[in-house]
Design an enzyme around this catalytic site. Structure first.
Site, PDB file in Angstrom:
ATOM      1  NE  ARG A 111      -4.169  -1.489   0.128  1.00  0.00           N
ATOM      2  CZ  ARG A 111      -4.598  -2.384  -0.771  1.00  0.00           C
ATOM      3  NH1 ARG A 111      -3.721  -2.678  -1.546  1.00  0.00           N
ATOM      4  NH2 ARG A 111      -5.649  -2.967  -0.524  1.00  0.00           N
TER       5      ARG A 111
ATOM      6  CD  GLU B  23      -3.339   3.260  -5.119  1.00  0.00           C
ATOM      7  OE1 GLU B  23      -4.314   2.722  -5.490  1.00  0.00           O
ATOM      8  OE2 GLU B  23      -2.246   2.803  -4.782  1.00  0.00           O
TER       9      GLU B  23
ATOM     10  CG  HIS C 221      -3.558  -0.738  -6.538  1.00  0.00           C
ATOM     11  ND1 HIS C 221      -3.768  -0.049  -5.187  1.00  0.00           N
ATOM     12  CD2 HIS C 221      -3.490  -2.060  -6.100  1.00  0.00           C
ATOM     13  CE1 HIS C 221      -3.878  -0.914  -4.326  1.00  0.00           C
ATOM     14  NE2 HIS C 221      -3.743  -2.166  -4.844  1.00  0.00           N
TER      15      HIS C 221
HETATM   16  P1  NAD Z   1      -1.238 -11.569   4.128  1.00  0.00           P
HETATM   17  O1  NAD Z   1      -2.182 -11.401   5.351  1.00  0.00           O
HETATM   18  O2  NAD Z   1      -1.204 -12.855   3.674  1.00  0.00           O
HETATM   19  O3  NAD Z   1       0.294 -11.255   4.581  1.00  0.00           O
HETATM   20  C1  NAD Z   1       0.715 -10.076   5.203  1.00  0.00           C
HETATM   21  C2  NAD Z   1       1.927 -10.545   6.002  1.00  0.00           C
HETATM   22  O4  NAD Z   1       2.389  -9.209   6.375  1.00  0.00           O
HETATM   23  C3  NAD Z   1       1.616 -11.350   7.302  1.00  0.00           C
HETATM   24  O5  NAD Z   1       2.378 -12.425   7.156  1.00  0.00           O
HETATM   25  C4  NAD Z   1       1.751 -10.545   8.294  1.00  0.00           C
HETATM   26  O6  NAD Z   1       2.040 -11.102   9.449  1.00  0.00           O
HETATM   27  C5  NAD Z   1       2.972  -9.639   7.757  1.00  0.00           C
HETATM   28  N1  NAD Z   1       3.110  -8.339   8.472  1.00  0.00           N
HETATM   29  C6  NAD Z   1       2.275  -7.477   9.089  1.00  0.00           C
HETATM   30  N2  NAD Z   1       2.930  -6.624   9.511  1.00  0.00           N
HETATM   31  C7  NAD Z   1       4.155  -6.721   9.565  1.00  0.00           C
HETATM   32  C8  NAD Z   1       5.286  -5.838   9.818  1.00  0.00           C
HETATM   33  N3  NAD Z   1       5.319  -4.655  10.591  1.00  0.00           N
HETATM   34  N4  NAD Z   1       6.658  -6.425   9.536  1.00  0.00           N
HETATM   35  C9  NAD Z   1       6.673  -7.519   8.904  1.00  0.00           C
HETATM   36  N5  NAD Z   1       5.502  -8.109   8.413  1.00  0.00           N
HETATM   37  C10 NAD Z   1       4.277  -7.809   8.755  1.00  0.00           C
HETATM   38  O7  NAD Z   1      -1.574 -10.563   3.110  1.00  0.00           O
HETATM   39  P2  NAD Z   1      -1.573 -10.573   1.508  1.00  0.00           P
HETATM   40  O8  NAD Z   1      -2.401 -11.039   0.833  1.00  0.00           O
HETATM   41  O9  NAD Z   1       0.034 -10.958   1.339  1.00  0.00           O
HETATM   42  O10 NAD Z   1      -1.548  -8.828   1.327  1.00  0.00           O
HETATM   43  C11 NAD Z   1      -0.536  -8.084   1.793  1.00  0.00           C
HETATM   44  C12 NAD Z   1      -0.932  -6.851   1.523  1.00  0.00           C
HETATM   45  O11 NAD Z   1      -0.513  -6.423   0.141  1.00  0.00           O
HETATM   46  C13 NAD Z   1      -2.591  -6.477   1.712  1.00  0.00           C
HETATM   47  O12 NAD Z   1      -2.796  -6.097   3.122  1.00  0.00           O
HETATM   48  C14 NAD Z   1      -2.744  -5.428   0.492  1.00  0.00           C
HETATM   49  O13 NAD Z   1      -2.686  -4.132   1.133  1.00  0.00           O
HETATM   50  C15 NAD Z   1      -1.456  -5.588  -0.206  1.00  0.00           C
HETATM   51  N6  NAD Z   1      -2.045  -6.284  -1.792  1.00  0.00           N
HETATM   52  C16 NAD Z   1      -1.783  -5.482  -2.821  1.00  0.00           C
HETATM   53  C17 NAD Z   1      -2.134  -6.005  -4.027  1.00  0.00           C
HETATM   54  C18 NAD Z   1      -1.865  -5.196  -5.235  1.00  0.00           C
HETATM   55  O14 NAD Z   1      -2.669  -5.228  -6.374  1.00  0.00           O
HETATM   56  N7  NAD Z   1      -0.719  -4.310  -5.263  1.00  0.00           N
HETATM   57  C19 NAD Z   1      -2.765  -7.055  -3.953  1.00  0.00           C
HETATM   58  C20 NAD Z   1      -2.669  -7.982  -2.865  1.00  0.00           C
HETATM   59  C21 NAD Z   1      -2.488  -7.348  -1.695  1.00  0.00           C
END
Ligand code: NAD
Length: 308
Positions: free
Chosen positions: A226, A255, A274
């Site tokens: 994000r 965005e 995005h």
């Molecule tokens: P997920 O829940 O599978 O993984 C997120 C991981 O980040 C978890 O393992 C969590 O423990 C870890 N985490 C949280 N805080 C942390 C920190 N301070 N330090 C290190 N690790 C930390 O989620 P995901 O499906 O992998 O998605 C992650 C994020 O990516 C979403 O929340 C979303 O904002 C973003 N995303 C973006 C797109 C895109 O199109 N660009 C697509 C999907 C997700």
């Protein structure tokens, strides 16, 4: 919860054709309807939507079709007793491929050649500029679905993959896992730093001036998480003053990225709108998640991806 209807809100159209999702849900054991604006909702209703609307809390269950649900007022859902689920777990391949695609383009200079092609210009890069991903260090911050999707693919290309994970526990394909307190050590020798955490109070501004200065000056930042996980002003300064070499940015604080943002201007910055998770089968992935939770509700089991 007794489900009597699933409403597909028009906002899902931001990520996929609404009709494709409805067709993929044809076998659901409850009626599927589409709605625009602020539909009348009540007990027994579920809604699939891109983002929140206040009236959604009148439903029993709201499904966010994105992995990040940072726009949703989770506490209010909890207070209202409305179940909230998200779509994590399905973006490892799409975002993993996009992140690696961006990194490959930057290393192999594909972005430069494409820019030159637009001017029918046969351009040679300076000898010292192209490099291979193989052997370069990648630090993946956040090792959930996205992070592992990136790490797995980078490992397959021969990169030296390290990562940052709150638990510090090991992950396949990641040579060394650091804890968040050791972020600076983790990124200090990385050629690429890929951000894959959710946006939370803890991760807002996680990459700021100190972190960008801690990265090597030939390093690239990859943000598919994000926008606000990065202090964008510090990033602009880092790019302008060459604390780092460049970036691949899919997400931004605002965005669409405003037309007057300096981030559009850098040759060494790849801007994607995005779109890292976009795929022509997104409707099927979301339908699978919805179907799974409808079945679980009918079997009186707990839902997957529940965040409230
Ligand atoms: P997920 O829940 O599978 O993984 C997120 C991981 O980040 C978890 O393992 C969590 O423990 C870890 N985490 C949280 N805080 C942390 C920190 N301070 N330090 C290190 N690790 C930390 O989620 P995901 O499906 O992998 O998605 C992650 C994020 O990516 C979403 O929340 C979303 O904002 C973003 N995303 C973006 C797109 C895109 O199109 N660009 C697509 C999907 C997700």
């Amino acid at each position: 919860m007794h489900l009597s209807r699933l409403v597909v809100h028009e906002s899902v159209g931001k990520a996929m054709p609404v009709e494709s999702l409805v067709e993929s849900l044809a076998d659901l054991p409850v009626p599927v309807e589409t709605a625009a604006g602020d539909p009348e909702l009540g007990p027994g209703d579920a809604v699939a939507a891109f983002g929140p609307r206040p009236g959604f809390r009148d439903a029993d269950w709201v499904h966010c079709i994105r992995a990040g649900y940072d726009e949703f007022p989770v506490a209010e859902y909890e207070a209202a007793g409305t179940a909230l689920t998200n779509s994590t777990g399905i973006h490892g391949t799409t975002v993993g491929e996009t992140a690696l695609g961006g990194m490959l383009a930057l290393a192999r200079r594909l972005h430069v050649y494409r820019d030159a092609q637009r001017e029918s210009r046969w351009h040679d890069e300076p000898y010292e500029t192209p490099f291979t991903l193989s052997g370069e260090r990648l630090c993946v911050v956040g090792l959930g679905t996205l992070g592992r999707g990136i790490a797995e693919r980078a490992d397959a290309l021969g990169m030296d993959v390290v990562g940052v994970r709150r638990s510090g526990e090991s992950v396949p394909g990641v040579r060394r896992v650091y804890r968040p307190d050791d972020l600076h050590e983790a990124i200090a020798d990385a050629r690429f730093v890929a951000l894959a955490t959710p946006l939370t109070d803890e991760t807002r501004g996680l990459i700021g001036e100190a972190e960008l200065r801690a990265m090597p000056d030939d390093a690239y930042l990859v943000n598919v998480a994000r926008g606000a996980v990065v202090d964008e002003e510090a990033l602009q300064q880092a790019l302008a003053e060459e604390w780092i070499a460049g970036a691949m940015l899919d997400t931004f604080v605002e965005e669409p990225l405003p037309a007057d943002s300096p981030l559009w201007e850098y040759d060494e910055v790849l801007v994607t709108p995005h779109s890292a998770a976009m795929t022509n089968r997104y409707h099927e992935d979301i339908a699978d998640l919805l179907r799974q939770n409808v079945e679980r509700l009918r079997a009186d089991e707990s839902m997957v991806n529940r965040v409230a």
